[in-house]
Design a protein around this motif. Sequence first.
Motif, short mmCIF file in Angstrom:
data_model
loop_
_atom_site.label_atom_id
_atom_site.label_comp_id
_atom_site.label_asym_id
_atom_site.label_seq_id
_atom_site.Cartn_x
_atom_site.Cartn_y
_atom_site.Cartn_z
N GLY A 116 8.41 -7.48 9.41
CA GLY A 116 7.62 -7.41 10.63
C GLY A 116 8.02 -6.22 11.49
N ALA A 117 9.32 -5.94 11.55
CA ALA A 117 9.80 -4.84 12.39
C ALA A 117 9.34 -3.49 11.87
CB ALA A 117 11.34 -4.88 12.46
N VAL A 118 9.36 -3.29 10.55
CA VAL A 118 9.02 -1.97 10.02
C VAL A 118 7.51 -1.74 9.91
CG1 VAL A 118 11.19 -1.82 8.74
CG2 VAL A 118 9.14 -2.67 7.58
N THR A 119 6.74 -2.82 9.85
CA THR A 119 5.29 -2.66 9.71
C THR A 119 4.54 -2.79 11.03
OG1 THR A 119 4.97 -5.02 9.27
CG2 THR A 119 5.34 -3.58 7.36
N GLY A 120 5.17 -3.39 12.03
CA GLY A 120 4.47 -3.64 13.28
C GLY A 120 3.54 -4.83 13.22
N LEU A 121 3.56 -5.56 12.12
CA LEU A 121 2.74 -6.77 11.98
C LEU A 121 3.55 -7.98 12.42
CD1 LEU A 121 1.22 -5.96 8.46
CD2 LEU A 121 0.07 -5.74 10.67
N SER A 168 18.39 -6.42 -2.57
CA SER A 168 18.09 -7.16 -1.35
C SER A 168 16.61 -7.06 -1.02
CB SER A 168 18.92 -6.58 -0.19
OG SER A 168 18.39 -6.95 1.06
N ASP A 169 15.97 -8.21 -0.80
CA ASP A 169 14.57 -8.20 -0.38
C ASP A 169 14.45 -7.62 1.02
OD1 ASP A 169 11.96 -8.89 -1.39
OD2 ASP A 169 11.83 -10.40 0.18
N THR A 170 15.49 -7.80 1.82
CA THR A 170 15.51 -7.21 3.17
C THR A 170 15.43 -5.69 3.08
OG1 THR A 170 16.82 -9.06 3.99
CG2 THR A 170 16.81 -7.06 5.31
N SER A 171 16.28 -5.09 2.25
CA SER A 171 16.29 -3.64 2.10
C SER A 171 15.00 -3.15 1.47
CB SER A 171 17.49 -3.21 1.24
OG SER A 171 18.70 -3.58 1.86
N GLY A 172 14.47 -3.91 0.52
CA GLY A 172 13.20 -3.55 -0.11
C GLY A 172 12.06 -3.51 0.89
N ASN A 173 12.06 -4.45 1.81
CA ASN A 173 11.02 -4.46 2.85
C ASN A 173 11.19 -3.30 3.82
OD1 ASN A 173 9.80 -6.73 1.81
ND2 ASN A 173 10.87 -8.15 3.16
N ASN A 233 6.31 -0.54 5.14
CA ASN A 233 5.32 0.22 5.90
C ASN A 233 4.43 1.04 4.98
OD1 ASN A 233 4.27 0.88 8.54
ND2 ASN A 233 5.02 2.96 8.18
N LEU A 234 4.99 1.54 3.87
CA LEU A 234 4.19 2.28 2.90
C LEU A 234 3.05 1.41 2.36
CD1 LEU A 234 3.78 4.83 1.16
CD2 LEU A 234 5.29 3.78 -0.53
N GLN A 235 3.34 0.15 2.12
CA GLN A 235 2.31 -0.77 1.63
C GLN A 235 1.17 -0.88 2.65
OE1 GLN A 235 2.34 -2.46 -1.34
NE2 GLN A 235 4.45 -2.87 -1.94
N VAL A 236 1.52 -0.94 3.91
CA VAL A 236 0.51 -1.06 4.97
C VAL A 236 -0.33 0.21 5.05
CG1 VAL A 236 0.20 -1.25 7.46
CG2 VAL A 236 1.82 -2.75 6.30
N VAL A 237 0.34 1.37 5.01
CA VAL A 237 -0.38 2.65 5.08
C VAL A 237 -1.35 2.78 3.91
CG1 VAL A 237 -0.10 5.16 4.92
CG2 VAL A 237 1.45 3.82 6.36
N ALA A 238 -0.88 2.47 2.70
CA ALA A 238 -1.73 2.57 1.51
C ALA A 238 -2.89 1.59 1.59
CB ALA A 238 -0.90 2.32 0.26
N ALA A 239 -2.61 0.36 2.03
CA ALA A 239 -3.68 -0.64 2.11
C ALA A 239 -4.78 -0.20 3.06
CB ALA A 239 -3.09 -1.98 2.55
N ARG A 240 -4.41 0.35 4.21
CA ARG A 240 -5.41 0.79 5.17
C ARG A 240 -6.22 1.96 4.64
NH1 ARG A 240 -1.38 -0.27 10.27
NH2 ARG A 240 -2.14 -2.36 10.77
N LEU A 259 -7.94 -2.12 2.10
CA LEU A 259 -7.40 -3.40 1.66
C LEU A 259 -6.69 -4.04 2.84
CD1 LEU A 259 -5.90 -2.18 -1.75
CD2 LEU A 259 -8.07 -3.40 -1.40
N ASP A 260 -6.35 -5.32 2.71
CA ASP A 260 -5.77 -6.03 3.85
C ASP A 260 -4.28 -5.71 4.00
OD1 ASP A 260 -4.55 -8.32 5.41
OD2 ASP A 260 -6.68 -8.82 5.54
N PRO A 261 -3.87 -5.13 5.13
CA PRO A 261 -2.46 -4.75 5.29
C PRO A 261 -1.50 -5.94 5.30
CG PRO A 261 -3.68 -4.45 7.35
CD PRO A 261 -4.69 -4.73 6.29
N VAL A 262 -1.92 -7.07 5.85
CA VAL A 262 -1.05 -8.25 5.86
C VAL A 262 -0.74 -8.69 4.43
CG1 VAL A 262 -0.93 -10.71 6.45
CG2 VAL A 262 -1.76 -9.05 8.13
N LEU A 263 -1.77 -8.72 3.60
CA LEU A 263 -1.58 -9.13 2.21
C LEU A 263 -0.60 -8.23 1.49
CD1 LEU A 263 -2.31 -10.75 -0.34
CD2 LEU A 263 -4.27 -9.22 -0.64
#
Length: 534
Positions: free
Chosen positions: A181-186, A441-446, A451-458, A462-466
Motif C-alpha cells: 500500500g505504501a509503495v503504490t499509494g493504493l 521476502s514478499d515484503t521486499s518483493g512488493n 508500483n511497477l505493476q500499477v504503472v504497467a496496469a494503467r 488493466l485494473d491497478p488494484v488487481l
Amino acid sequence: MFRQLLTPVADNLPLSFIVAALPVLTVLVLLGVLRRPAWQSSLAGLVVGLIIATAVWGLPASLAFNSIANGAVFALWPVMWIVVNALLLYNIAVESRRFDAFRAWILNHLPNDRRVVLVVIGFCFGALLEGIAGFGTPVAITSSLLILVGFPALDALVLVLIFNTAPVAFGALGVPVTVLGAVTGLPSNVLGSMIGRQLPFFALLLPFYVMALYGGARSLRALWPVLLVAGGSFAFFQFISSNFINYALTDVLASLGSLIVTLGFLQAWKPAPDAEFAVRGQADLGHVASDVGPWQGWLPWIIVTVVVILWTTFNIPAIGARAIPWPGLDKMISITLYNDKPYAAVWAFQPLATGTAILLSAIITAAMVGIGVSEFLRCVRTTITQAWLAVLTVCLIVALAYLMNYSGMAYTLGLGASSVGHAFVFVSPFLGWLAVFLSGSDTSGNALFGNLQVVAARQLNLDPVLFAATNSSGGVMGKMISPQNIATGVSVTDLRGQEGVVFARTFWHSIVLTLALGVLVAIQQFVVPGIIPH
C-alpha cells in the motif's frame, strides 16, 4: 546523482533484459542444474551482478558496494534476527524435550497416518508459524517434526516448502500488504481484500496438490474429506479475515481456525488404516508423556504466538526505532522508470523488532520449562552452528537483490516484462515470483515491483488494484524456491549443502502454481471484474 539506465545494451530493451537477467540465471543454473550449495550459487550471482552493474549499467563502484552492504545489513537485521531467534526457540524446545512432547501429542491425538500429520503440521501449523515469524522458520520447524514421524528429510522439506505459499502474503502480521500500500499509494485494506480473493483458491488447492505428490491418487481418494476441511477452512478464514476483519490478523486467524476445525473434524472422521503410511516411533515416546505431558509440547508455540501478537498490538517495535539514511547511497540514485524519483536508502533499525519478541519468547519458554543458564547457552551455540551458513546465504542473495535494484537492472527486467501488451496478465505474477526468489521476502518483493505493476496496469487499461495484489500473490509462489527459504529450511536437517537438490525438486511446482495464478488473474480481469474491490 546517478541516473539509472534502462536500455544500456545497444539501446535495446530485449537485449538489455537478457543481460539484466544473467545474475538471476546464474543462481538458477548453479542451484537447479549443477546442484551447488545455496551460498555458492548466491555468491556467484552476486559477482556476476556486480560486474554487469558496474561495466554495463555504469553504476559507480562506490554506489555498487554501498548497495551490497545495505542489502547485507538488512538481511542481518531484521530478517535473520527473526530466523536465528526462532531457531533458538526451536532448540530450547528440543533441549527441554518439549519438541518430543509435541511429537507425542501428535501421535496420541492424530490418526496413525503420516499423510494426516503432513496436512495438520505441514499446512495448518506451518501457516501459524509463517504468520508469526516467516523467513523460512516454518519450513525448518515443521520439516523437523515430519522427519521425526518417519518422513525422509528431502520429502519433508520439499512438501513443507510447497505448503509455505498460501499464508506468505499476510505473513508477519500483514507487513507485506502494508508495504504494498505504501509503495503504490493504493489503500492497504483494499489490497488485502484483493489478495484475499486470490490466495484462498490456492489454500483450498494446496492440500490436494501436495497429497497427490506424496501419496498419489489412492491417497487423494482416501483422504479427500480432511483435505477439503483443512484447505477449505483455511481458505474461508483467510477470505473472511482479509476482507471483513483485519488483513494484519489474516494468517493468525486463518491458521488457528484451520487447525482447530481440522483437529475437531479428525475426532469424528479418520481415514482407513494404511500400513504404508503408518507413523514411525509411537512406541518410544511413552516416557515423554509421563515426564512432561504431551500437552506441554504446545507451550513454546503458544508463548511465541501470544508474545508476538501482543508485541505488535502495542506497537512495541516502534520504541527506539530509528530511520538511518545509508551514507553514500541514500538519494544518490534516481529511478528513471519513475520519472527520476530519488531512490531512498534508509535502514529502518528497530532494536525491538519481531526478532526481539521471539527472543523474549525463547527466554520465557526456557524459564518455564526449567532450562538453566548453561543449557540456554548450549542452545545458543547449537543455533549458531545451524544458522551461520543460512545467514551467509541470505546476506549474499539479498545483497544481489539490492544491487539489482539500485543499479537499475531490476527495473529493466520490470520494464521488459510490462512491455508485452495484454500478455502482461500472465507475466505479472512472475514479476512478484522473481522478486521473492531473489529477496526471500514478499515484503521486499512488493517494495521492488509493486508500483511497477500499477504503472504497467494503467498503461494497458488493466485494473491497478488487481495487479498490485498479483505482485504479492505471485511472490508467494517464488517463496518455495528462494535460496533464503531453502537455506533456513535445511539448517536443522542433514541436508545442509544440498540446497540445489531441494531447489530442483520444488522449481517446477513453483512454475506450475505461478502459471495457475496467471489464469486466475486473467479470469478476474476479463471474466469477473466485479470481484475486484475498490
